[in-house]
Design a protein around this motif. Sequence first.
Motif, PDB file in Angstrom:
ATOM      1  N   GLN A 195      -0.185  11.186  10.639  1.00 21.06           N
ATOM      2  CA  GLN A 195       0.054  10.093  10.677  1.00 21.06           C
ATOM      3  C   GLN A 195      -0.927   9.614  11.921  1.00 21.06           C
ATOM      4  OE1 GLN A 195       2.775   7.204   9.924  1.00 21.06           O
ATOM      5  NE2 GLN A 195       0.543   5.494  11.004  1.00 21.06           N
ATOM      6  N   ASP A 212      -1.355   3.146  11.741  1.00 19.19           N
ATOM      7  CA  ASP A 212      -0.244   1.912  12.039  1.00 19.19           C
ATOM      8  C   ASP A 212      -0.664   1.965  13.220  1.00 19.19           C
ATOM      9  OD1 ASP A 212       0.996   0.979  10.185  1.00 19.19           O
ATOM     10  OD2 ASP A 212       1.712   3.200   9.597  1.00 19.19           O
ATOM     11  N   ARG A 270       7.812   8.072   5.485  1.00 16.94           N
ATOM     12  CA  ARG A 270       7.716   7.801   3.733  1.00 16.94           C
ATOM     13  C   ARG A 270       7.200   8.766   2.700  1.00 16.94           C
ATOM     14  NH1 ARG A 270       7.388   0.968   3.194  1.00 16.94           N
ATOM     15  NH2 ARG A 270       7.298   2.046   1.160  1.00 16.94           N
ATOM     16  N   LEU A 271       6.029   8.725   3.426  1.00 18.91           N
ATOM     17  CA  LEU A 271       4.646   9.688   2.163  1.00 18.91           C
ATOM     18  C   LEU A 271       5.132  10.840   2.233  1.00 18.91           C
ATOM     19  CD1 LEU A 271       1.860   7.503   3.580  1.00 18.91           C
ATOM     20  CD2 LEU A 271       2.337   7.175   0.786  1.00 18.91           C
ATOM     21  N   VAL A 314      -3.059   8.193   7.784  1.00 16.10           N
ATOM     22  CA  VAL A 314      -2.171   6.956   7.046  1.00 16.10           C
ATOM     23  C   VAL A 314      -2.752   6.006   8.799  1.00 16.10           C
ATOM     24  CG1 VAL A 314       0.291   7.574   7.314  1.00 16.10           C
ATOM     25  CG2 VAL A 314      -0.348   5.312   6.965  1.00 16.10           C
ATOM     26  N   GLU A 373      -4.560   5.508   4.363  1.00 11.49           N
ATOM     27  CA  GLU A 373      -4.387   3.592   4.507  1.00 11.49           C
ATOM     28  C   GLU A 373      -4.488   3.597   4.904  1.00 11.49           C
ATOM     29  OE1 GLU A 373       0.150   4.190   3.564  1.00 11.49           O
ATOM     30  OE2 GLU A 373       0.092   1.901   3.929  1.00 11.49           O
ATOM     31  N   GLU A 412       3.185   6.196  -2.561  1.00  8.34           N
ATOM     32  CA  GLU A 412       4.922   6.133  -2.591  1.00  8.34           C
ATOM     33  C   GLU A 412       5.099   7.258  -4.115  1.00  8.34           C
ATOM     34  OE1 GLU A 412       8.209   5.703  -0.309  1.00  8.34           O
ATOM     35  OE2 GLU A 412       7.707   4.035  -1.137  1.00  8.34           O
ATOM     36  N   LYS A 459       0.945  -1.183   0.206  1.00 10.71           N
ATOM     37  CA  LYS A 459      -0.100   0.104   0.326  1.00 10.71           C
ATOM     38  C   LYS A 459       0.396   1.302   0.224  1.00 10.71           C
ATOM     39  CE  LYS A 459      -2.643  -0.346   4.160  1.00 10.71           C
ATOM     40  NZ  LYS A 459      -2.041  -1.904   4.318  1.00 10.71           N
ATOM     41  N   THR A 460       1.283   1.384   1.516  1.00 11.27           N
ATOM     42  CA  THR A 460       2.529   2.977   1.009  1.00 11.27           C
ATOM     43  C   THR A 460       3.185   2.479  -0.267  1.00 11.27           C
ATOM     44  OG1 THR A 460       2.600   1.994   3.365  1.00 11.27           O
ATOM     45  CG2 THR A 460       4.371   4.013   2.728  1.00 11.27           C
ATOM     46  N   ASP A 478       5.676   4.935   8.023  1.00 13.78           N
ATOM     47  CA  ASP A 478       5.309   5.294   6.934  1.00 13.78           C
ATOM     48  C   ASP A 478       4.485   6.441   5.822  1.00 13.78           C
ATOM     49  OD1 ASP A 478       4.961   2.441   6.518  1.00 13.78           O
ATOM     50  OD2 ASP A 478       2.542   2.190   6.636  1.00 13.78           O
TER      51      ASP A 478
END
Lengths: 230, 230
Positions: A84, A65, A74-75, A63, A119, A47, A42-43, A71
């Motif tokens: 997040q 988690d 990264r995004l 996102v 996400e 990206e 997904k991530t 994540d």
Amino acid sequence: MEIKVVRKVLAVNERMAAENRKLFSNKGIFVLNLMSSPGSGKTAILEKTLARLLPKVPAAVIVGDVYTTRDADRLARSGAPVVQITTGDFGGTCHLAAHVVGEAAAGINLDAVAVLFIENIGNLICPGGYDLGEDVRGVVLSVTEGEDKPLKYACIFRSCDFTVLNKVDLLPHLTFNKEEAIANIRAINPNMQIFETSAMTGQGLDVWIAWLEEQVRAKRCRTRGALAND
Amino acid sequence: MEIKVVRKVLAVNERMAAENRKLFSNKGIFVLNLMSSPGSGKTAILEKTLARLLPKVPAAVIVGDVYTTRDADRLARSGAPVVQITTGDFGGTCHLAAHVVGEAAAGINLDAVAVLFIENIGNLICPGGYDLGEDVRGVVLSVTEGEDKPLKYACIFRSCDFTVLNKVDLLPHLTFNKEEAIANIRAINPNMQIFETSAMTGQGLDVWIAWLEEQVRAKRCRTRGALAND
């Protein structure tokens, strides 16, 4: 007693999801709820998607988690606003819920956003029952997971509008039968739109991005009236 | 109110898990609770494991899924007694609970069993909170899922005694950094025993099987007294 509480929680979630949906529609934002197993990619897909959409199509990401902000980190490199949610703070909840998404969305300047990716937490079961106020729901299925997953996790696949069949670059090294997997998806959900992608090699991303851009344009037209050159 | 109910559910589960544990120990059965994401290869590893253990080490399997009996059908071909639990009948529960395992175990002739595998539902979050009465807990992590999963799903990894790092035959085709993954596992759980396997090629299964047989022998000795030739 347990069932009553669960019903109450779901009723509250539906109410909050309706509020989110109204907010997003007022702003003309196309919203996707992306679900999958852990490690489906997904991530990585997001990206690559953000890199192709931005800056033409302004995008944001929420996102979820249980732990870590990896994540989001990264995004965020894409330049898009990323919020997040770590549910570990809320007792390790295994899915995103509408009120949490509503709170996260409050941290984003929605007037500058055309598409919002949510996400979800890596889990093929629990997120399926929680409407977040999205326009469409998608499930990412890695070809390394096996052909039978649409049948075994039928609720998620039934509730989704599209499947991203990811990591197709690995097909030559697997016994995965793609035709069988697609037949299983269609057996559960005959109307499922299916994208075949590799976030690693970029294969199939053009078709996915073209579809996305079309959805973003359509949402704007539906909610703001047809705008020329949009 | 929600929290109270969840606490009550967990207290009931603990009581039922203690009953299972007592029953399994009385019979001298070594019990493993295997958890993972969907598609990590739990069933494939069990297929290969049963083929090597039987008939020398009599084994049985309790397998959980939300929907379908596909995994049970695959495992039953080994000749081992297999009981499938499909939680879709119980509202689509996303994890196995001790009372459900207790009921499933009642359908197995435990006097003829030395090792019982409980293949949990594919989910890296929810099953972690439910003791089933097992001796050891293992998590299967496919190398296709990425190095970061032990950090992102820390509760499961913290609660487990061993990790099966599966699908290592795919390593040449991935960017997966095995050393980083193992460092992440050890950061969460320094005592984790790690097996590297490929259910597809058979790589690493000898070490896994030797460890299993040793555990089965040890459990028998602990619960029935040291028996010669056992």
